[in-house]
Motif scaffolding. Structure first.
Motif, short mmCIF file in Angstrom:
data_model
loop_
_atom_site.label_atom_id
_atom_site.label_comp_id
_atom_site.label_asym_id
_atom_site.label_seq_id
_atom_site.Cartn_x
_atom_site.Cartn_y
_atom_site.Cartn_z
N VAL A 44 36.59 35.04 29.07
CA VAL A 44 36.71 36.41 28.58
C VAL A 44 35.33 37.04 28.63
O VAL A 44 34.41 36.61 27.92
N GLY A 45 35.15 38.04 29.48
CA GLY A 45 33.85 38.66 29.65
C GLY A 45 33.51 39.62 28.54
O GLY A 45 32.37 39.69 28.07
N SER A 46 34.49 40.38 28.08
CA SER A 46 34.29 41.32 26.97
C SER A 46 35.63 41.56 26.30
O SER A 46 36.70 41.35 26.89
N GLN A 47 35.57 42.01 25.06
CA GLN A 47 36.76 42.17 24.26
C GLN A 47 36.56 43.34 23.32
O GLN A 47 35.47 43.53 22.78
N TRP A 48 37.57 44.17 23.16
CA TRP A 48 37.49 45.33 22.29
C TRP A 48 38.85 45.51 21.64
O TRP A 48 39.81 44.78 21.96
N THR A 49 38.93 46.42 20.72
CA THR A 49 40.18 46.62 19.99
C THR A 49 41.32 46.93 20.96
O THR A 49 41.28 47.94 21.66
N GLY A 50 42.27 46.04 21.00
CA GLY A 50 43.44 46.24 21.84
C GLY A 50 43.32 45.79 23.27
O GLY A 50 44.30 45.76 24.00
N GLY A 51 42.11 45.45 23.72
CA GLY A 51 41.95 45.09 25.13
C GLY A 51 40.87 44.07 25.36
O GLY A 51 40.02 43.81 24.51
N PHE A 52 40.88 43.49 26.54
CA PHE A 52 39.85 42.54 26.92
C PHE A 52 39.76 42.48 28.44
O PHE A 52 40.65 42.95 29.17
N SER A 53 38.67 41.90 28.92
CA SER A 53 38.44 41.72 30.35
C SER A 53 38.12 40.26 30.59
O SER A 53 37.34 39.65 29.84
N ALA A 54 38.69 39.66 31.62
CA ALA A 54 38.51 38.23 31.89
C ALA A 54 38.18 37.99 33.35
O ALA A 54 38.61 38.74 34.23
N ASN A 55 37.40 36.95 33.61
CA ASN A 55 37.09 36.47 34.95
C ASN A 55 37.75 35.12 35.16
O ASN A 55 37.73 34.26 34.26
N VAL A 56 38.31 34.91 36.33
CA VAL A 56 38.94 33.63 36.66
C VAL A 56 38.36 33.13 37.98
O VAL A 56 38.39 33.85 38.98
N THR A 57 37.81 31.93 37.96
CA THR A 57 37.29 31.30 39.18
C THR A 57 38.16 30.11 39.53
O THR A 57 38.39 29.23 38.70
N VAL A 58 38.66 30.10 40.75
CA VAL A 58 39.55 29.05 41.24
C VAL A 58 38.78 28.20 42.25
O VAL A 58 38.22 28.73 43.21
N THR A 59 38.74 26.90 42.04
CA THR A 59 38.10 25.98 42.98
C THR A 59 39.15 25.02 43.52
O THR A 59 39.84 24.35 42.75
N ASN A 60 39.28 24.98 44.83
CA ASN A 60 40.23 24.09 45.49
C ASN A 60 39.57 22.74 45.75
O ASN A 60 38.62 22.66 46.53
N LEU A 61 40.05 21.69 45.12
CA LEU A 61 39.49 20.35 45.30
C LEU A 61 40.23 19.54 46.35
O LEU A 61 39.83 18.42 46.65
N GLY A 62 41.29 20.11 46.90
CA GLY A 62 42.09 19.38 47.87
C GLY A 62 41.90 19.87 49.28
O GLY A 62 40.84 20.39 49.64
N ASP A 63 42.94 19.71 50.10
CA ASP A 63 42.87 20.17 51.48
C ASP A 63 42.72 21.69 51.51
O ASP A 63 43.11 22.40 50.58
N ALA A 64 42.16 22.19 52.61
CA ALA A 64 41.99 23.63 52.76
C ALA A 64 43.33 24.34 52.67
O ALA A 64 44.36 23.82 53.13
N VAL A 65 43.33 25.54 52.06
CA VAL A 65 44.55 26.34 51.97
C VAL A 65 44.29 27.69 52.63
O VAL A 65 43.16 28.16 52.70
N THR A 66 45.35 28.29 53.12
CA THR A 66 45.24 29.58 53.79
C THR A 66 45.89 30.70 52.99
O THR A 66 46.11 31.79 53.48
#
Length: 366
Positions: A44-66
C-alpha cells in the motif's frame, strides 16, 4: 529541445520513459501457466479516508510466459476502483488482474508491476493472504504451487462482452502521466485537473488547426513512483546546476527504466508530470514527442495556484514544442511566445500551423 517558462534549459537527448498503461492495450498472445512458481510483492503506497493506492510486483519463477493473469481475494471489503498497467475486474472479494499488451511477457525470474486505487472501510486494509499467477499459487519459491481450483493452469483467461480483453493504448495518440512519489498522498484533483488541461489544449488545437490530437481513456495514467520526493529532487543532481531539471530528468529516467519507451517514440506523444520539486525551483519543458513538467505545473493543473488560463496556455505552449515548434523570437501574440501567459488571447500563426501539420507528429492529428 526546449525548456520554458521560468526555466530556460535544453532537454538532453536522454531516452525518455514510458509510463503505465491504462486499461487499453492489445493482447495478441495466449497466457501460459507459470510452471514452477511465482512471487508477489503487494504494498500500500498511500492511504486516505475512504481510499488507498497499492503497487503490485509480479515475479515469474517458472518457465517464461507470454501473458499473465493474477488473482487474489480481499478480506476486509476492499474494492478496486482504478488500475494501471493491468486490467482489473472484481467479483465480490475476488480480483482478477490481466496484463496490458506491453507487459505480458515474463521471462524466468522476470518481473513486472502494476498499480491500482481502491476503497476501504477506514478500519482495516490487510494485504491479501494469497495470490495465483495463471492458476499457480505464488509461494515465493520455485516449488510448484497448487493450481487454483477455479482457474486450471492450462486454461487461458477468456473475455466476456462485459469484461473485454485488455487492449494496448491506441497508437498515434497522446498519453498523459502523473507520477506520484511514495511520500505524496493520492489526490484525485491531480488526474482530474491534468485531464482538464489536456482537454482544453485539445480543443484549442482543433480551433486553430481544424484537427486535433486524440487522448486515451482514462486521460491520465497514474504512476506510483518508486522513490520519495527527496530522491527526485536530489538524485544525481548538480547542486550548482538547474535544480528543477533534476526532478524531471529523474522522472524520465525512472519511467524509461520501468517501461522502456523510446525517445522519441513513433507510437505515441507523451505528457508527463511529477509531484516533486525543490522550493523555488519549479520548471519543465518539452522536446519533440515529449512534455516534461514538475510539481509547480501539477499543482497548477490541480487548481492549487494561479488561475487555470495560465496552465492552459502553458500546456498549449509545451505541446507546440512537442509537435516540433521552436520558441517565438519575441512576445508576438502567438502561444509559442510569452503571450501564452495571456491565454486564451494567443494563437498559432500560419507558419506555426504549417510546422505542426507537417512536423514529426502532424499525422497524429485528425
Amino acid at each position: 529541445m526546449m525548456f520554458h517558462r521560468p526555466r530556460r534549459v535544453r532537454l538532453i537527448a536522454a531516452g525518455l520513459a514510458a509510463v503505465v498503461c491504462g486499461a487499453a492495450a492489445t493482447v495478441t498472445t495466449t497466457a501460459h501457466a507459470a510452471a514452477s512458481g511465482c512471487r508477489v510483492d503487494y504494498a500500500v503506497g498511500s492511504q486516505w479516508t475512504g481510499g488507498f493506492s497499492a503497487n503490485v510486483t509480479v515475479t515469474n519463477l517458472g518457465d517464461a510466459v507470454t501473458g499473465w493473469t493474477l488473482r487474489w481475494s480481499f478480506t476486509a471489503g476492499q474494492v478496486v476502483t482504478q488500475a494501471w498497467s493491468a486490467t482489473a475486474t472484481q467479483s465480490g472479494a475476488a480480483v482478477t488482474a490481466v496484463n496490458a499488451g506491453w507487459n505480458g511477457q515474463l521471462a524466468t525470474n522476470g518481473s513486472t508491476s502494476f498499480g491500482f486505487n481502491g476503497s476501504w472501510n477506514n478500519a482495516s486494509n490487510p494485504v491479501p493472504a494469497s495470490f495465483s499467477l495463471n492458476g499457480v499459487t505464488c509461494t515465493g519459491s520455485t516449488t510448484p504451487g497448487t493450481p487454483s481450483p477455479t482457474v486450471p493452469a492450462t486454461t487461458p483467461p477468456t473475455a466476456t462482452p462485459s469484461t473485454p480483453a485488455p487492449q494496448a493504448p491506441p497508437t498515434r495518440t497522446v498519453r498523459v502521466f502523473w507520477l506520484k512519489p511514495t511520500d505524496v498522498a493520492y489526490d484525485q484533483r491531480y488526474p482530474d485537473g491534468i485531464a482538464g488541461v489536456m482537454r482544453e489544449a485539445q480543443s484549442f488545437f482543433r480551433q486553430q488547426l481544424g484537427k486535433t490530437f486524440t487522448l486515451n481513456g482514462p486521460v491520465v495514467e497514474v504512476v506510483n513512483g518508486q522513490h520519495d520526493t527527496n530522491w527526485y529532487i536530489n538524485n544525481n543532481c548538480d547542486p550548482n546546476g538547474d535544480r528543477y531539471a533534476c526532478v524531471i530528468f529523474n522522472m524520465q529516467s525512472e519511467l524509461q527504466q520501468r517501461f522502456g519507451l523510446r525517445n522519441p517514440d513513433s507510437r505515441w506523444l507523451f505528457v508527463a508530470e511529477v509531484s516533486a520539486e525543490e522550493v523555488g525551483k519549479s520548471g519543465g519543458g518539452a522536446q519533440p514527442g515529449w512534455v516534461l513538467l514538475s510539481g509547480h505545473d501539477a499543482d497548477g493543473a490541480a487548481g492549487k495556484t494561479e488561475p487555470m488560463p495560465r496552465w492552459y496556455g502553458g500546456m498549449v505552449h509545451e505541446l507546440g514544442h512537442a509537435f516540433g515548434l521552436p520558441d517565438a523570437t519575441s512576445t508576438d501574440g502567438t502561444c509559442m511566445s510569452a503571450s501564452f501567459y495571456g491565454y486564451p488571447n494567443c494563437t498559432f500563426n500560419q507558419t506555426q500551423k504549417n510546422g505542426i501539420l507537417n512536423g514529426p507528429y502532424g499525422s497524429f492529428l485528425s
